[in-house]
Design a protein around this motif. Structure first.
Motif, PDB file in Angstrom:
ATOM      1  N   SER A 218     -18.484  47.031  10.691  1.00 19.88           N
ATOM      2  CA  SER A 218     -20.134  47.392   9.473  1.00 19.88           C
ATOM      3  C   SER A 218     -19.550  46.701   9.115  1.00 19.88           C
ATOM      4  O   SER A 218     -18.984  46.353   7.963  1.00 19.88           O
ATOM      5  N   LYS A 219     -20.132  45.583   8.301  1.00 23.41           N
ATOM      6  CA  LYS A 219     -20.514  44.757   6.588  1.00 23.41           C
ATOM      7  C   LYS A 219     -20.561  46.272   6.071  1.00 23.41           C
ATOM      8  O   LYS A 219     -21.024  47.035   6.245  1.00 23.41           O
ATOM      9  N   ASP A 235     -16.302  42.521   3.016  1.00 22.76           N
ATOM     10  CA  ASP A 235     -17.903  42.025   2.531  1.00 22.76           C
ATOM     11  C   ASP A 235     -18.014  40.923   3.356  1.00 22.76           C
ATOM     12  O   ASP A 235     -19.888  41.162   3.074  1.00 22.76           O
ATOM     13  N   GLU A 236     -18.034  40.876   4.480  1.00 15.48           N
ATOM     14  CA  GLU A 236     -18.810  40.287   5.503  1.00 15.48           C
ATOM     15  C   GLU A 236     -18.141  40.307   6.526  1.00 15.48           C
ATOM     16  O   GLU A 236     -16.484  40.163   6.996  1.00 15.48           O
ATOM     17  N   PRO A 246     -22.503  35.043  10.408  1.00 14.46           N
ATOM     18  CA  PRO A 246     -22.330  36.608  10.282  1.00 14.46           C
ATOM     19  C   PRO A 246     -23.480  37.124  10.857  1.00 14.46           C
ATOM     20  O   PRO A 246     -24.495  36.824  11.418  1.00 14.46           O
ATOM     21  N   SER A 249     -22.613  44.351  11.997  1.00  3.75           N
ATOM     22  CA  SER A 249     -21.847  45.053  12.455  1.00  3.75           C
ATOM     23  C   SER A 249     -21.095  44.179  13.885  1.00  3.75           C
ATOM     24  O   SER A 249     -21.921  42.670  14.963  1.00  3.75           O
TER      25      SER A 249
END
Length: 596
Positions: A218-219, A235-236, A246, A249
């Motif tokens: 997950s982010k 971070d992404e 993006p 998750s």
């Protein structure tokens, strides 16, 4: 997870992998017609020009099955050339199935077989596809028989397609859904993700591509790279469309990317495992460091450009993790780098990318492989460079790397190939007929012998009808000597080579003859010598440029002319002591083209 399919396309070079990938993306609407172009996954100019895939790419396809269900297909594209086989093996480990692509006009070739064995080792479901069936020279029935003989499938399992026209693409998509198993894994288990590729982005740092085997990512989560032990914040994270997409998750079984702001290429290794920092899991087995096979020096043409070249090499390494380099100095060329490459094609591509992407003109020294020397005291020393070679009095023995080569060709060229390989110190292991028109030959050969021009010679001896593949099988004792080139008694370290004793006198003679043609004449005589230790094995002399000093003497006494010539001879001697020989760049390249 039951609607996810992870697959790759494996084939010999130039069997239409990238074109078929284009059609798969186009027919599922992954790419709009406006963005469509040939070889859409090959985004380097060099890849398009040479028609080969250098960096593997991954892309997610959304496919609506005729039963109305939506499927997520992750296509992990693989490079086709033998130099990039480690990247291929990691990409295969991230998949459950593979499309085995065979050109209908060319049939099965060496890399088809070696990539197929890699896929079978990874327990992948194989879907055989005969491509280019719309070509005039297509031999569909013969190629079908070859595939059945190779993998033992039923005739109806083999799909027919044309990547150019899109024929057979819907059937391929259905077969991917029907035959390739969905990923297995536990979404609730601790995170385990296999890194199969990474690319460098100058704004965001390194973008890492992975396939999740267990858990989810997950982010904002803290993750750890097992091989290096470093921890980062995600971070992404996201999935791979044509551009990065993006997501909050990425779930178990899926293929995605992660950006953590890493700027140093050495911290990300292909084959490594990403785990959660809070719930660390075990690393996935099969991680290996990429081992360079061929070494060469890269030097800037202008010595002032060294710092600039260093920056360019750093950036290039971020994009190509299999390039290794370290500092090196040479008396003839100044400061530069000793670089390790996966093979000759890899070396050529790095050189070309330095020139195109970074405007760097470089001199490349003679490529050589890595030897292992044992001293009389029992020390083990890795020799990547002729200057590191031990003195003969201190050396007990030396070992060189051997490979197992697999060549597939037509029966009429067997004689030429055996002559070529035996001339390169090869040992014939096996000869078997795959079909009446295709023979497979297996040799054991020293890697040194195939580094230079083996592939070109093989193609010319067989009129392009042979395909070649190899893998390393370890080191063996050998009689390797260091051959130096001397110009007027001074060693030119950039032209030194490590070579088998039986080949040294022949190689030395050819090199001296070639240098005699290439070196410009001076006001003094130049002696070009090839020496092994203290023994000179070959010599050529470039005579001095002379002025006719006796032109003004009409008739008269011979002693007057003799005196003038003696005076000139003294001047030449003095000049030789202070004169130095400039070596043009072509001389360093001459070594590569000795047999032309």
């Amino acid at each position: 997870m039951k609607n996810i399919r992870n697959f790759c396309i494996i084939a010999h070079i130039d069997h239409g992998k990238s074109t078929l990938a284009d059609r798969l993306l186009q027919s599922t609407g992954t790419i709009s017609d406006r963005d469509m172009m040939d070889q859409v996954l090959d985004d380097m100019d060099l890849e398009r020009e040479k028609g080969i895939t250098i960096k593997s790419h991954a892309i997610q396809i959304n496919y609506k099955h005729r039963n109305g269900e939506m499927y997520t297909l992750n296509l992990i594209d693989t490079p086709g050339h033998v130099d990039f086989s480690y990247e291929v093996s990691r990409a295969l480990a991230a998949c459950e199935g593979a499309l085995l692509l065979v050109d209908a006009a060319q049939g099965i070739q060496a890399q088809t077989i070696s990539n197929l064995y890699l896929a079978i080792d990874n327990n992948l479901e194989i879907i055989p596809v005969i491509n280019k069936i719309d070509m005039d020279g297509a031999m569909i029935d013969e190629v079908r028989d070859q595939i059945i003989e190779l993998i033992g499938c039923k005739p109806e399992d083999i799909l027919l397609a044309s990547g150019r026209t899109g024929l057979g693409v819907p059937e391929i998509l259905e077969a991917i859904v029907a035959r390739i198993p969905s990923p297995k894994g536990d979404p609730e288990a601790p995170l385990q993700a296999l890194i199969f590729d990474s690319v460098f982005n100058s704004f965001r740092g390194i973008i890492v591509y992975y396939r999740i085997l267990n858990g989810r990512i997950s982010k904002g989560e803290k993750v750890k790279f097992q091989a290096t032990g470093t921890e980062y914040g995600a971070d992404e994270v996201g999935i791979l469309k044509l551009a990065l997409s993006p997501q909050p998750s990425v779930e178990c079984g899926d293929v995605g990317y992660i950006i953590t702001g890493i700027k140093n290429a050495k911290e990300v290794k292909v084959g490594d495992t990403i785990v959660s920092a809070a719930r660390p899991a075990e690393a996935i087995k099969g991680f290996e460091e990429v081992k360079p096979m061929v070494f060469a020096g890269i030097f800037p043409v202008e010595t002032d450009a060294f710092e600039e070249l260093r920056n360019c090499m750093d950036k290039l390494q971020l994009n190509d993790a299999s390039l290794t380099f370290e500092l090196e100095t040479s008396q003839a060329l100044g400061f530069g780098f000793r670089c390790g490459f996966l093979g000759m094609l890899h070396m050529e591509i790095i050189q070309e990318r330095l020139e195109r992407e970074f405007n760097q003109t470089v001199i490349t020294t003679v490529p050589n492989v890595s030897f292992i020397a044992y001293s009389t005291r029992g020390q083990r020393i890795v020799v990547n460079n002729p200057t590191e070679m031990l003195d003969p009095t201190q050396m007990d023995r030396i070992e060189e790397p051997f490979i197992k080569a697999q060549i597939i060709t037509k029966p009429e060229y067997i004689g030429n190939i055996i002559t070529l390989c035996l001339g390169k110190r090869g040992i014939l292991l096996n000869q078997s007929y795959l079909t009446t028109t295709r023979v497979e030959l297996q040799f054991e050969m020293p890697l040194t012998e195939i580094v230079f021009d083996f592939y070109d010679k093989l193609k010319s001896q067989t009129r392009g009808y042979a395909s070649f593949d190899y893998h390393p099988i370890g080191y063996r004792d050998s009689d390797i000597v260091k051959m130096d080139i001397l110009l007027n008694g001074d060693k030119v370290d950039a032209l030194s080579a490590l070579i088998h004793r039986s080949r040294s006198s022949d190689f030395g003679r050819k090199l001296c003859e070639k240098l005699k043609e290439l070196l410009p004449r001076q006001q003094f005589q130049i002696a070009i010598q090839a020496a092994v230790g203290a023994k000179v094995i070959s010599r050529e002399t470039i005579s001095a440029l002379r002025k006719d000093v006796t032109a003004k003497c009409y008739g008269g006494d011979i002693s007057r002319k003799r005196k003038l010539l003696e005076k000139q001879k003294e001047g030449k001697k003095r000049m030789r002591q202070i004169g130095n020989v400039e070596i043009p760049q072509e001389a360093f390249l001459a070594v590569l083209k000795l047999d032309d």
